[in-house]
Scaffold this motif. Structure first.
Motif, PDB file in Angstrom:
ATOM      1  N   GLU B  42       0.831  -1.223   0.000  1.00 57.09           N
ATOM      2  CA  GLU B  42       0.000   0.000   0.000  1.00 57.09           C
ATOM      3  C   GLU B  42       0.854   1.257   0.000  1.00 57.09           C
ATOM      4  OE1 GLU B  42      -1.019  -2.558   2.533  1.00 57.09           O
ATOM      5  OE2 GLU B  42      -3.160  -2.157   2.799  1.00 57.09           O
ATOM      6  N   LYS B  46       1.696   4.365  -3.423  1.00 54.81           N
ATOM      7  CA  LYS B  46       1.460   5.811  -3.246  1.00 54.81           C
ATOM      8  C   LYS B  46       2.190   6.604  -4.305  1.00 54.81           C
ATOM      9  CE  LYS B  46       0.746   6.992   1.486  1.00 54.81           C
ATOM     10  NZ  LYS B  46       1.430   7.622   2.597  1.00 54.81           N
ATOM     11  N   TYR B  50      -2.819   5.561 -11.819  1.00 57.40           N
ATOM     12  CA  TYR B  50      -3.933   4.630 -11.620  1.00 57.40           C
ATOM     13  C   TYR B  50      -3.795   3.323 -12.393  1.00 57.40           C
ATOM     14  CZ  TYR B  50      -5.781   6.093 -16.147  1.00 57.40           C
ATOM     15  OH  TYR B  50      -5.931   6.318 -17.490  1.00 57.40           O
ATOM     16  N   ILE B  53      -2.073   0.455 -10.465  1.00 55.53           N
ATOM     17  CA  ILE B  53      -2.506   0.056  -9.129  1.00 55.53           C
ATOM     18  C   ILE B  53      -3.002  -1.393  -9.106  1.00 55.53           C
ATOM     19  CG2 ILE B  53      -3.999   0.656  -7.178  1.00 55.53           C
ATOM     20  CD1 ILE B  53      -1.754   2.718  -8.039  1.00 55.53           C
ATOM     21  N   SER B  72      -9.759  -3.780  -7.156  1.00 54.82           N
ATOM     22  CA  SER B  72      -8.963  -2.582  -7.339  1.00 54.82           C
ATOM     23  C   SER B  72      -9.538  -1.724  -8.468  1.00 54.82           C
ATOM     24  CB  SER B  72      -7.517  -2.977  -7.640  1.00 54.82           C
ATOM     25  OG  SER B  72      -6.777  -1.870  -8.060  1.00 54.82           O
ATOM     26  N   THR B  76     -11.060   2.113  -8.227  1.00 53.55           N
ATOM     27  CA  THR B  76     -10.570   3.222  -9.049  1.00 53.55           C
ATOM     28  C   THR B  76     -11.699   3.804  -9.885  1.00 53.55           C
ATOM     29  OG1 THR B  76      -8.365   2.275  -9.111  1.00 53.55           O
ATOM     30  CG2 THR B  76      -8.919   3.824 -10.859  1.00 53.55           C
ATOM     31  N   SER B 346     -12.132   9.863  -3.761  1.00 50.05           N
ATOM     32  CA  SER B 346     -11.870   8.551  -3.203  1.00 50.05           C
ATOM     33  C   SER B 346     -12.877   7.546  -3.731  1.00 50.05           C
ATOM     34  CB  SER B 346     -11.917   8.609  -1.687  1.00 50.05           C
ATOM     35  OG  SER B 346     -13.198   9.028  -1.291  1.00 50.05           O
ATOM     36  N   HIS B 360     -11.064  -2.804  -1.241  1.00 49.33           N
ATOM     37  CA  HIS B 360     -10.002  -1.876  -1.642  1.00 49.33           C
ATOM     38  C   HIS B 360     -10.584  -0.474  -1.542  1.00 49.33           C
ATOM     39  CE1 HIS B 360      -6.842  -4.358  -3.950  1.00 49.33           C
ATOM     40  NE2 HIS B 360      -7.584  -5.219  -3.294  1.00 49.33           N
ATOM     41  N   TYR B 362      -9.370   3.669  -2.100  1.00 49.97           N
ATOM     42  CA  TYR B 362      -8.280   4.543  -2.540  1.00 49.97           C
ATOM     43  C   TYR B 362      -8.665   6.007  -2.456  1.00 49.97           C
ATOM     44  CZ  TYR B 362      -7.122   0.222  -5.105  1.00 49.97           C
ATOM     45  OH  TYR B 362      -6.862  -1.067  -5.459  1.00 49.97           O
ATOM     46  N   TYR B 364      -7.369   9.364  -4.610  1.00 48.11           N
ATOM     47  CA  TYR B 364      -6.570   9.788  -5.765  1.00 48.11           C
ATOM     48  C   TYR B 364      -6.393  11.299  -5.784  1.00 48.11           C
ATOM     49  CZ  TYR B 364      -6.584   5.375  -8.353  1.00 48.11           C
ATOM     50  OH  TYR B 364      -6.356   4.103  -8.770  1.00 48.11           O
ATOM     51  N   ILE B 370      -2.204   7.793  -6.818  1.00 47.45           N
ATOM     52  CA  ILE B 370      -2.740   7.377  -5.521  1.00 47.45           C
ATOM     53  C   ILE B 370      -2.186   8.252  -4.384  1.00 47.45           C
ATOM     54  CG2 ILE B 370      -2.467   5.559  -3.785  1.00 47.45           C
ATOM     55  CD1 ILE B 370      -4.510   4.535  -5.415  1.00 47.45           C
ATOM     56  N   ALA B 373      -3.866   4.181  -0.159  1.00 48.59           N
ATOM     57  CA  ALA B 373      -4.560   2.951  -0.535  1.00 48.59           C
ATOM     58  C   ALA B 373      -4.740   2.110   0.705  1.00 48.59           C
ATOM     59  CB  ALA B 373      -3.747   2.185  -1.567  1.00 48.59           C
TER      60      ALA B 373
END
Ligand SMILES: Cc1cc2nc3c(=O)[nH]c(=O)nc-3n(C[C@H](O)[C@H](O)[C@H](O)COP(=O)(O)OP(=O)(O)OC[C@H]3O[C@@H](n4cnc5c(N)ncnc54)[C@H](O)[C@@H]3O)c2cc1C
Ligand code: SF4
Ligand code: SF4
Ligand code: SF4
Lengths: 248, 430, 344, 290
Positions: B42, B46, B50, B53, B72, B76, B346, B360, B362, B364, B370, B373
């Motif tokens: 995770e 960072k 995207y 990921i 994931s 996203t 997010s 998951h 995230y 962004y 990211i 995460a």
């Protein structure tokens, strides 16, 4: 002639390469008839953890002192040590940002407890012990595993392509994603063997098999910059699976 | 004080062990230790773009790599406000089913069954019971074929991308899958026969709380964003965005994983939980099978998770066939994935991985990189429940024989089908 | 040579009849590019295509082909699968036919390559004329026209095709179609000439190849090679897509638990690091610059000494396929430029 | 037993398959020097064993089943037919596999390939053979050919250098030539730590001091690693050798041996067709040749 003794081990990784072994459904029973699997923790609860091995197959990267010790112990037991998968061969995904300070990262994930954890920057096997054969891929290709065993049983080292994914991609007559669509494809510097799996599906290669021996990442980087990608983004991409996959 | 330790749990994915401490007859501590190295994936992702990921976080675990990938992508897409096409939804569900078939066939027959029949491994079992092992290999292969066809690879799929797929399977490929699945339908009975033939494993009784994705349609591994937490006499719903109420922070010093409870009580995720929360499909063929397996829901025996997996194996084949029929009916289109316009924000996604709830979440930035995460895996969610059930098993073991206890504990741990690589990835400190 | 004409509306008829001579393959579209592929229906064929990603060489020298199967106790059994399959390649451009004629010479000679030759015998070629785009320089390479190497060759002259019959097989195809092919008259000969002139005028690229061998020799040490070496990715794309690159590698593998296995040959490229590496560890073309130089040298100069002409046919594929934009025409131009020599 | 290569010869398409290896049996393995063994082969088809003829300097493509195929010079002389002697150094995959074979095991052979030494041109002249290290392998064929047809040649001189006595290929055979009068056999080693060596000690070019050479009527056949070429060529040119009297045997990567696979091309020549014997004149005209 007695069957060669084999051990299959996982250091820190996703167990993908061991899973690929178990995924050789059609060959699995032939395989276990030809070799004497003595130590395979993921598949058996009855293992000989000390015996000498003709072939040790090791997956995953070294991320803890425990991993390093285990690897050294395996090396001592094994005549031939085979690195399985990009983590073992290159460091893989966990080595992506190898230069970063682990302290804060550990704390972020585990809180105060993190500081006490046995944790070190990801290393490929060859950085810790001598490796006799590399089978790359994230995960390895089934066929490569079978052909490795087939060749090793005869005493030969298996042959894998040394050229890049582009070569296979062209052989498959794909439209080039880099040229035609300007996508950041790592095919030109990534070692082939996957039959250009991703570009065949119109997905740019992210280099999961690691770089070719003769890679020219600087030139690829320049091309991608021309296409409007920023440098950091490309460098990140080129080193996703192998710390040495991109120019500094 | 006496201590029972199992150094290295075999026939599971990853590295873990078990420690039980007893003070006379009283169990003072039960620990499911995890000493898998931390890959810190995770924090590693960072700042990454995207499109990297899903491929990065897929590497959390190979056996659930399709589930990680799709969860994931969904997170996203939620963050960017992308809605994928109906065809993509169907193909993703099919990919999840393929993974489930592979995973369950591997677990039920090759990892769990040897315990019941006293073999150290499926390889050893193959000598006496080749049919069972061949059946497992056939099912596994089918699951992998589905993943290869839809995902491009059996482990760490490459074809699923943000917004859809690189390339849809061809008509011919779908027809090939269908014929494989039709073949597998005839294997379904054999799966149930085999499961029914195993000796009973009845050494741990406990009231159990279950948590699973509540499916909007009949049952889905991929759709939905509500989790139902089901305990005897109570039901609670947790919305995706509120997922942290499932994962309260509890540092556990012996392990690289951390433990989760819901309102203070451990809960179980996975096949058994899914059937308990979504029983609507358990009719007809499945109801008959359930009866043959003597499975009653809600169950009070964690070992029943193996039976639930066998049932799901049958159901996965049926559901995959339905999906393919629908794709054939609608006509498979060579569509491109949706255009992606990154934006700050997010996104959270919850799905059902073969082993249970997978989350998951995230954040962004506006360049599509990211900021943070968060990945919550089924084995991490299960960790507290595993310990609780192991404790019950020790308490309920009358003769306190170390070998017997050790064997039972291992069977319980394996019944959860733990995926230890997964479990290392836990909630961030709040 | 027989020259006939085929009214355009009869092409469909011809295409359906001709299938009795073999499986019909033609360029089809793939995401805006073209590839030679087996046709499932005639309407998929795109006869007005620019160039296919891979040239027709893939039919005669497949990217990967098993040539022997080794069985202990039996020895090396030649693999003959597919060698006698009859295929018709419909819509091959002149430069690609020319390239096949060049490959014919490589795979003939004292040692005939039987795999190649068998396929060459069994795969019919129906050529089609084309107009150049901005990357074509086949005229400079004298490959814009072919007088042999095809069974039939069509020139699109507006309302009808002029058909050159190149072989007895081509004639059989014409006969099998009944009386739809007609003789040509004088006016139509003029049509042909007009078209020929138009085509000539349409070329945007022009490369002078006379005395190119000498220039290559003189510029052997040019710093251009180092520049190209810095850029080249050694990805091998240019060699794969080139209609006259024929380098191949051979490898043996074994089956699990046996010494039996296949001997496979697969396309190779002189740009790969190990192309000239020998057992003693010596690499005769180690640096990338010397490898890329070799590619040009061998095509434009080496081949002239061997076969009397460059092996390049000017199809423009390698320039299109190079991710870093290395372009043959520009390379030749650079070598020819006077100030370049002076600046050194 | 019917061998595949016999069956194949009747196949309509592949009757004349130049890639077809013919099976041969290893009849003797002689461990000449560490990792430089001499393998003696005989074709399993009798007719082939009788009819196979080569020119000194030619090579064969040797298949080790399951491992691969590689070019190897024929070290035996055509004047001593029926068997083929191959001196093979162990360096990689195929050679390693060969070293695991035992007598009576089978390998595949096709050839002979390459131009070989221009015997008719050399006939009537003096012959100088100069080799270093493994370079003796192709020269040995020429050496015995010349000795077996002694009347065809004038003076014959052999200069051969190895690192140490135990590294010298064909040592017994060659030391036995030292006392013969029909050849001036000069053998040298770089060093003799064991003190057992009774011939010259010193670098190979030093042997020129012990030879009487008339450059205009001598053909020099040279073979060895690049350093050997460098120094020997320099001496020969100093002596005034015409450039086309210097014959060199070259090594290149080869996958077919018959001018198709492209690996061995140097500039515009194929080592396997126009070589592996090239004159010095070729060498200065071909880029990257040495
Ligand atoms: C005309 C001719 C005659 C010859 N005659 C003889 C002879 O009489 N005796 C003899 O012993 N040899 C001879 N050779 C050389 C012989 O052919 C090679 O030594 C042999 O092919 C090596 O094969 P191998 O598979 O064992 O080695 P390989 O496995 O091919 O490799 C050997 C070494 O080469 C390097 N190498 C090769 N390929 C690669 C690669 N792809 N990437 C990186 N490194 C690589 C490595 O350093 C490796 O250790 C001759 C060669 C020619 C052309
Ligand atoms: S190389 Fe890839 S498949 Fe193998 S362990 Fe690492 S992440 Fe998993
Ligand atoms: S798509 Fe990628 S792998 Fe394929 S040719 Fe283009 S750059 Fe190479
Ligand atoms: S194309 Fe690239 S990313 Fe895809 S499988 Fe091959 S090496 Fe891995």
């Amino acid at each position: 002639m007695s069957k060669p003794t084999v051990g299959i081990f996982g250091l820190t990784g996703c167990a993908g390469d061991q899973l690929v072994i178990l995924n050789c459904e059609d060959r699995l029973l032939d395989l276990v008839a030809l070799v004497d699997i003595r130590d395979f923790l993921m598949a058996s609860s009855d293992n000989q953890t000390e015996c000498a091995l003709d072939i040790a197959l090791v997956e995953g990267a070294v991320l803890t002192k425990k991993d390093a010790d285990a690897l050294r112990a395996i090396r001592k037991r094994a005549k031939l040590l085979v690195a399985l998968g990009s983590c073992a061969v290159w460091g893989g995904i966990p080595a992506m940002d190898r230069g970063m300070d682990r302290g804060p990262m550990l704390e972020e994930v585990y809180g105060d407890a993190g500081a006490g954890y046995d944790s070190q920057a990801a290393q490929a096997l060859h950085e810790v012990v001598t490796v006799d054969l590399n089978i790359t891929g994230c995960p390895i290709e089934k066929e490569h595993f079978i052909s490795a065993i087939a060749s090793l049983l005869n005493g030969d080292a298996p042959l894998y392509p040394k050229y890049p994914v582009c070569t296979e991609c062209r052989m498959r007559e794909n439209n080039c994603l880099l040229i035609e669509r300007g996508l950041p494809c790592c095919g030109p510097i990534t070692v082939a063997g996957c039959n250009a799996r991703c570009p065949e599906l119109r997905v740019p290669c992210i280099g999961c098999r690691g770089p070719i021996g003769d890679a020219n990442p600087a030139s690829l980087l320049a091309v991608m910059e021309e296409k409007g990608y920023n440098r950091e983004e490309i460098v990140n991409r080129l080193r996703m699976f192998a710390p040495q996959g991109a120019p500094q | 004080m006496s201590v029972i330790t199992i150094d290295h749990l075999a026939r599971v994915e990853g590295h873990g062990g078990i420690t039980v401490e007893l003070q006379g007859d009283v169990v003072t501590d039960v620990r499911f230790d995890i000493f898998e190295g931390s890959r810190l994936l995770e924090p590693i992702v960072k700042g990454k773009h995207y499109d990297k990921i899903a491929p990065s976080l897929s590497r959390i675990c190979s056996i659930c790599s399709a589930a990680h990938t799709l969860t994931s992508l969904k997170a996203t897409e939620n963050a960017f406000g992308i809605r994928v096409s109906p065809q993509t939804e169907l193909l993703r569900e099919l990919l999840m089913r393929g993974e489930s078939i592979e995973s369950h066939a591997l677990h039920v027959f090759m990892l769990a069954a040897p315990d019941y029949l006293n073999y150290p491994s499926a390889i050893a079992m193959a000598a006496d019971k080749p049919a069972a092992v061949l059946l497992a290999l056939r099912m596994k292969k089918l699951g992998n074929l589905i993943q290869e066809t839809i995902g491009g690879r059996a482990v760490h799929p490459v074809n699923a991308v943000v917004g859809g797929f690189g390339k849809a399977p061809s008509l011919d490929q779908l027809i090939e899958l269908r014929s494989g699945l039709l073949q597998a339908q005839t294997d379904s009975d054999v799966v149930i026969d085999f499961m029914a033939s195993l000796p009973a494993a009845d050494f741990c009784r406990a009231d159990t709380t279950y948590a699973a994705l509540r499916s909007p349609n009949l049952d889905s591994y991929y759709n939905g964003d509500e989790v139902m937490v089901f305990a005897k006499g109570s039901r609670a719903i947790v919305q995706a965005d509120d997922y942290r109420s499932l994962t309260n922070e509890k540092a556990v010093p012996h392990s690289h994983a951390k433990h989760s409870t819901f309102r203070g009580s451990p809960f179980m995720v996975g096949s058994l939980a899914r059937l308990t929360v979504n029983p609507r499909r358990l009719t007809g063929k499945l109801a008959v099978a359930m009866k043959r397996l003597k499975l009653v829901l809600p169950a009070d025996n964690p070992m029943d998770n193996n039976k639930a997996q066998a049932l799901e194996l049958v159901n996965d084949v049926e559901r995959s066939l339905e999906i393919i029929e629908q794709l054939l009916r609608d006509g498979i289109k060579d569509e491109r994935s949706m255009p992606v316009h990154p934006r700050a924000g997010s996104g959270t996604a919850i799905t059902e991985a073969p082993r249970g709830l997978l989350i998951h979440s995230y954040v962004y930035d506006d360049r599509g990189c990211i900021v943070s995460a968060d990945v919550i895996t089924p084995t991490a969610l299960n960790a507290a429940s595993i310990e609780q059930h192991m404790r019950r098993a020790v308490e309920q073991c009358e003769d306190r024989d170390e070998a017997v206890i050790s064997r039972r504990l291992q069977m319980i741990a394996r019944a959860y089908d733990p995926c230890i690589s997964c479990s290392v990835h836990l909630v961030r400190k709040r | 040579m027989k020259i006939l004409k085929l009214p355009k509306e009869k092409l469909d008829l011809f295409a359906s009849v001709v299938q009795q001579f073999g499986e019909l393959h033609a360029p089809v579209e793939q995401d805006g590019k073209y590839v030679f592929k087996r046709l499932t229906r005639w309407s998929d064929a795109r006869l007005e295509y620019d160039r296919t990603i891979l040239p027709p060489k893939k039919y005669f020298l497949p990217p990967q082909e098993s040539i022997f199967r080794y069985r202990p106790g039996e020895g090396f059994v030649p693999v003959t699968d597919g060698l006698d399959q009859r295929i018709i390649l419909f819509g091959v451009h002149a430069c690609d036919v020319y390239a096949m004629n060049i490959l014919d010479r490589v795979f003939a000679g004292k040692y005939r390559d039987p795999y190649y030759q068998a396929r060459r015998k069994n795969i019919a070629i129906i050529g089609i004329d084309c107009l150049p785009d901005k990357n074509c320089f086949c005229r400079s390479m004298r490959a814009d026209f072919v007088d042999h190497g095809f069974d039939l060759f069509f020139y699109d002259t507006g309302d009808y095709y002029q058909a050159l019959v190149g072989t007895a097989l081509g004639d059989d195809m014409v006969q099998a179609t009944g009386s739809v092919f007609e003789p040509m008259d004088a006016a139509e000969i003029d049509d042909y000439k007009r078209r020929s002139l138009n085509k000539r005028r349409a070329f945007q690229l022009d490369v002078e190849i006379r005395d190119l061998p000498e220039i290559f020799e003189m510029e052997y040490e040019s710093e251009l090679w180092d520049e190209l070496g810095d850029k080249c990715l050694s990805c091998g794309s240019c060699s794969m897509v080139c209609p006259t690159c024929y380098c191949y590698d051979v490898s043996d593998d074994v089956e699990l638990g046996s010494r039996a296995g296949d001997r496979t040959r697969s396309w190779d490229s002189c740009l790969f690091y190990d192309h000239a590496l020998v057992g003693s560890g010596e690499n005769f073309r180690g640096p990338r610059a010397s490898r890329i130089k070799f590619r040009f040298y061998h095509k434009q100069r080496g081949f002239v000494a061997e076969y009397g002409r460059p092996s390049c046919v000017g199809c423009g594929r390698c320039s299109n396929a190079c991710p870093v934009g290395i372009d043959v025409v520009q390379v030749i131009d650079r070598l020819r430029r006077v100030e370049d020599v002076a600046s050194r | 037993m019917l061998l595949a290569d016999e069956v194949a010869s009747s196949h309509p398409v592949l009757a004349d398959n130049p890639y077809q290896p013919h099976m041969a049996r290893i009849v003797r393995i002689y461990k000449m020097v560490d990792n430089n063994h001499l393998f003696t082969l005989r074709f399993m088809e009798d007719s082939l064993a009788h009819s196979f003829r080569h020119t000194p300097g030619q090579f064969i493509m040797l298949s080790v089943p399951g491992a691969g195929e590689m070019p190897i010079s024929i070290s035996s002389s055509p004047s001593r037919p029926e068997v083929l002697e191959l001196c093979v150094r162990r360096v990689g995959r195929v050679t390693n596999a060969l070293y695991r074979l035992r007598t009576n095991d089978v390998v595949g052979v096709r050839g002979p390939y390459g131009n070989g030494y221009p015997i008719s041109e050399i006939t009537g002249n003096d012959l100088l053979l100069a080799a270093g290290g493994l370079g003796m392998a192709p020269l040995r064929s020429l050496l015995w050919y010349a000795l077996d047809h002694r009347d065809k040649f004038n003076n014959i001189t052999l200069m051969y250098g190895a690192k140490r006595p135990e590294d010298m290929l064909f040592r017994e055979e060659l030391t036995a030539l030292v006392d013969r009068t029909d050849i001036n056999c000069l053998l040298t080693v770089d060093a003799d730590p064991g003190g057992t060596w009774r011939n010259h000690v010193g670098l190979l070019p030093g042997l020129f001091d012990h030879a009487k050479i008339d450059p205009l009527r001598t053909y020099a056949a040279v073979c060895g690693p690049p350093v050997v070429y460098k120094f020997i060529l320099q001496r020969l040119l100093e002596l005034g050798f015409p450039k086309n009297h210097i014959l060199m045997s070259l090594e290149r990567r080869m996958k077919c041996g018959i001018g198709k696979c492209g690996h061995c091309s140097i500039g515009y020549k194929y080592t396997c067709l126009q070589g592996p014997i090239f004159t010095y004149w070729d060498a200065i005209n071909l880029p990257e040749m040495i």
